[in-house]
Design a protein around this motif. Structure first.
Motif, PDB file in Angstrom:
ATOM      1  N   TYR A 458      33.662  33.590  45.682  1.00  0.00           N
ATOM      2  CA  TYR A 458      32.403  32.930  45.339  1.00  0.00           C
ATOM      3  C   TYR A 458      32.349  32.594  43.855  1.00  0.00           C
ATOM      4  O   TYR A 458      31.934  31.496  43.477  1.00  0.00           O
ATOM      5  CB  TYR A 458      31.216  33.813  45.739  1.00  0.00           C
ATOM      6  CG  TYR A 458      30.911  33.745  47.210  1.00  0.00           C
ATOM      7  CD1 TYR A 458      30.016  32.815  47.715  1.00  0.00           C
ATOM      8  CD2 TYR A 458      31.550  34.589  48.113  1.00  0.00           C
ATOM      9  CE1 TYR A 458      29.751  32.722  49.070  1.00  0.00           C
ATOM     10  CE2 TYR A 458      31.300  34.509  49.473  1.00  0.00           C
ATOM     11  CZ  TYR A 458      30.395  33.577  49.951  1.00  0.00           C
ATOM     12  OH  TYR A 458      30.156  33.488  51.290  1.00  0.00           O
ATOM     13  N   LEU A 504      30.904  29.370  52.319  1.00  0.00           N
ATOM     14  CA  LEU A 504      31.779  28.567  51.475  1.00  0.00           C
ATOM     15  C   LEU A 504      32.816  27.790  52.279  1.00  0.00           C
ATOM     16  O   LEU A 504      33.856  27.433  51.749  1.00  0.00           O
ATOM     17  CB  LEU A 504      32.499  29.469  50.462  1.00  0.00           C
ATOM     18  CG  LEU A 504      31.690  29.942  49.262  1.00  0.00           C
ATOM     19  CD1 LEU A 504      32.567  30.717  48.315  1.00  0.00           C
ATOM     20  CD2 LEU A 504      31.037  28.788  48.534  1.00  0.00           C
ATOM     21  N   LYS A 533      28.245  37.096  48.140  1.00  0.00           N
ATOM     22  CA  LYS A 533      27.739  36.219  49.202  1.00  0.00           C
ATOM     23  C   LYS A 533      26.223  36.335  49.285  1.00  0.00           C
ATOM     24  O   LYS A 533      25.512  35.338  49.413  1.00  0.00           O
ATOM     25  CB  LYS A 533      28.360  36.578  50.544  1.00  0.00           C
ATOM     26  CG  LYS A 533      27.923  35.653  51.683  1.00  0.00           C
ATOM     27  CD  LYS A 533      28.605  36.041  52.991  1.00  0.00           C
ATOM     28  CE  LYS A 533      28.337  35.000  54.077  1.00  0.00           C
ATOM     29  NZ  LYS A 533      26.919  34.864  54.416  1.00  0.00           N
ATOM     30  N   PHE A 536      24.795  34.561  46.285  1.00  0.00           N
ATOM     31  CA  PHE A 536      24.958  33.131  46.486  1.00  0.00           C
ATOM     32  C   PHE A 536      23.842  32.597  47.389  1.00  0.00           C
ATOM     33  O   PHE A 536      23.198  31.594  47.085  1.00  0.00           O
ATOM     34  CB  PHE A 536      26.331  32.885  47.115  1.00  0.00           C
ATOM     35  CG  PHE A 536      26.573  31.479  47.605  1.00  0.00           C
ATOM     36  CD1 PHE A 536      26.836  30.455  46.715  1.00  0.00           C
ATOM     37  CD2 PHE A 536      26.567  31.189  48.960  1.00  0.00           C
ATOM     38  CE1 PHE A 536      27.077  29.165  47.169  1.00  0.00           C
ATOM     39  CE2 PHE A 536      26.807  29.914  49.426  1.00  0.00           C
ATOM     40  CZ  PHE A 536      27.069  28.898  48.525  1.00  0.00           C
TER      41      PHE A 536
END
Length: 622
Positions: A458, A504, A533, A536
């Protein structure tokens, strides 16, 4: 004919009754739609209310379940005076996490609010009685928790519910659009004010509203609506099988019976309330504009490139809301920005990125009477942009649009397998320039440390997009068609309940987008990919990017439960039993799909597998 109503007392003096309830016996004027349209004006001869009978049909109420879900999704403790005088004994408090503190710790800040504070006493903000009421659409304030993580959060965002359920906003658009058309028909002055206020701003569908407040069985106490556009008007509808809940303007002694087929326009900046709902379930929808939505960043992304312009036209553009930073002028084949910067002498990416559509104007033609110049430009652009048009002419070359494609794909790999190399080859076969990065010094790979010195997927992807105009694609994506021309794409994955969450698999964001800068700091080189994650996903929420998340069906991704079998013999794949009532996607299901996620990428595919069949169907050369 409109009837004038005079308030009982000054509105400022009537504030003493805020958070209390009107008594039906004190209301003199009983109004319903049985006698047709009813219109009231106030002491200043301005619209106080307008009741439109039979505005809706039974078919319009198919969104009842969506509104019901919105209202019941979470008890709201931020409705202020409309939630009534503070009552610590309400059963609804028991459903909140801080029920004990409400009962024994929090102090009253006003007659309708408690001061909520953390254990260390640093945070202190007001909460009100819990009610079934939620907003959907757009909001003009940053999330209250965002500043802990992001230094410069966006000024505007999607409401919390909308961010998690963006597809439901799309489902209610026809209903909201109809309210907008009815406003235009019955109150054109307010419609034009709304429309002008929202030029180049986010709004729900094609309406002139940014936000809806959905209430279920909520008897609002006396209050005025704060945060609404002061020159606008509130538009109220309701649905369900119920008795009671009449809308009241108590300072004017007015009681209005609003039926599900009716529509009410009302000045919500005057004190209003509802009578008790005596039976059934009543859901109300209030449509309006947030007051500060026009202070948000310009949300329509376009640049204007004009040939043979004159000073009068420049002033006209500016007066119609076109930012001078968006105007580019041609002079002797040079492209000059409005402030005189010659973009051809600078790095073109600074001004025209591949993500930014550019409108070219060679000639100015007559604009339809019902549209301003800038509205016409934006409407034209929006039509083409939604249809992913590249280089289409309008009306004999008066206008053209250019949306350059992004031809670069980048990825990060830790090892090489035959399937990974085939996936990458599929990108090249579709005409993309491919950059493969690795931290493991793999032959033929670029050094990922040149992007950032951190091995987390990420953190790498976000920093890559900050530095390169490229699309990041996971190495387990077999591309079957080129990726559509969209400014922002964030892919998602399904769990068994089919709730999409961002991932992603593919991510495309302009390199100058604040999301990339702030989320890079937010991730903070965290080595834990699971934690990154989560951060994100939170960053996407804070930056209101949920509307850019594409569902797994966008890629025709095989659900995880079938992901192993895509590498098996195709005959065995077809004959396997269905799982969790999810259909098994067959080869012909992928005809118009973007790609296929291959979770078990280290598996050697059978020569007759679904994976091999799809790969062999790609062009043999660029």
């Amino acid at each position: 004919m409109a009837k004038q109503y005079i308030p009982e007392m000054s509105h400022k003096y009537f504030d003493q009754f805020i958070a209390e309830y009107a008594k039906e016996e004190d209301l003199i004027y009983k109004i319903n739609s049985d006698n047709g349209i009813a219109t009231g004006i106030d002491e200043e001869f301005k619209t106080l209310f307008k009741l439109i009978p039979n505005a809706f049909k039974e078919s319009d109420f198919k969104i009842y379940n969506i509104f019901n879900d919105v209202a019941e999704s979470k008890l709201n403790i931020n409705r202020g005076a409309s939630a009534g005088l503070i009552n610590r004994d309400l059963d609804t408090w028991s459903k909140k996490d801080d029920a004990y503190k409400v009962k024994h710790v929090y102090k009253e800040k006003s007659k309708y609010s408690l001061g909520r504070s953390t254990d260390n006493g640093k945070s202190n903000y007001s909460i009100s009685n819990p009610v079934n009421s939620q907003m959907i659409g757009y909001y003009d304030k940053a999330d209250m928790n965002v500043r802990r993580y992001i230094k410069n959060p966006p000024k505007c965002r999607l409401t919390s519910y909308t961010n998690s359920n963006f597809e439901k906003l799309k489902d209610v658009e026809p209903y909201v659009n109809k309210m907008s058309r009815l406003l235009k028909e019955h109150s054109p002055v307010h419609y034009e004010k709304h429309k002008k206020f929202l030029v180049n701003r986010e709004k729900i569908g094609n309406s002139v509203f940014t936000t809806l407040t959905i209430n279920k069985n909520f008897q609002t106490a006396i209050h005025t609506d704060s945060g609404d556009y002061k020159e606008g008007i509130g538009v109220i509808s309701c649905m369900g099988d119920f008795e009671g809940g009449d809308f009241c303007l108590p300072n004017y002694k007015i009681q209005i019976k609003l039926k599900p087929t009716d529509l009410l326009f009302v000045n919500v900046h005057r004190h209003h309330t509802n009578l008790p709902i005596t039976s059934g379930n009543r859901i109300s929808c209030v449509s309006y504009i947030r007051e500060h939505i026009n202070k948000c960043d310009d949300l329509v992304n376009y640049k204007i490139y004009i040939k043979n312009i004159n000073e009068d036209l420049i002033e006209y553009l500016k007066e119609n809301g076109v930012s001078s930073s968006r105007i580019y002028i041609t002079d002797n084949n040079n492209c000059l920005r409005f402030d005189g910067v010659n973009v051809l002498d600078r790095d073109s990416n600074e001004f025209f990125t591949s993500f930014t559509p550019v409108l070219h104007f060679n000639k100015i033609q007559p604009i339809p009477d019902d549209k301003s110049f800038v509205e016409y430009i934006v409407d034209k652009f929006t039509d083409l942009y939604k249809n992913e048009t590249n280089g289409e002419d309008w009306n004999e070359n008066y206008f053209t649009i250019n949306i350059p494609e992004t031809d670069s794909i980048s990825t990060l790999i830790s090892y090489k397998t035959a399937s990974i190399e085939k996936n990458i080859k599929s990108w090249e076969k579709l005409g993309y320039n491919v950059n493969v990065y690795s931290y493991n010094n793999l032959p033929g790979c670029l050094n990922a440390n040149l992007i950032c010195e951190n091995g987390d997927l990420y953190y790498f992807a976000i920093n890559l997009l900050r530095k390169k105009e490229t699309i990041f694609l996971a190495e387990d994506m077999l591309l079957l068609n080129r990726i559509p021309q969209r400014e922002i794409i964030i892919s998602s994955e399904n769990n068994r309940s089919n709730n999409a969450s961002p991932c992603l698999g593919i991510i495309k964001i302009p390199m100058n987008h604040n999301f990339l800068k702030d989320v890079s700091k937010f991730l903070n080189k965290n080595p834990n990919i699971t934690e990154n994650k989560r951060r994100f996903e939170r960053g996407i929420k804070y930056f209101a990017l949920a509307k850019h998340i594409v569902t797994p069906s966008f890629f025709c991704k095989v659900n995880r439960i079938y992901s192993k079998s895509i590498f098996e013999d195709y005959d065995l794949y077809k004959e396997q039993p269905t799982k969790y009532e999810l259909n098994i996607p067959l080869e012909n299901s992928f005809k118009n799909c973007i790609g296929l996620r291959c979770y078990n990428i280290n598996t050697i595919p059978h020569e007759n597998s679904l994976y091999s069949r799809l790969y062999s169907s790609l062009p043999s050369s660029v």
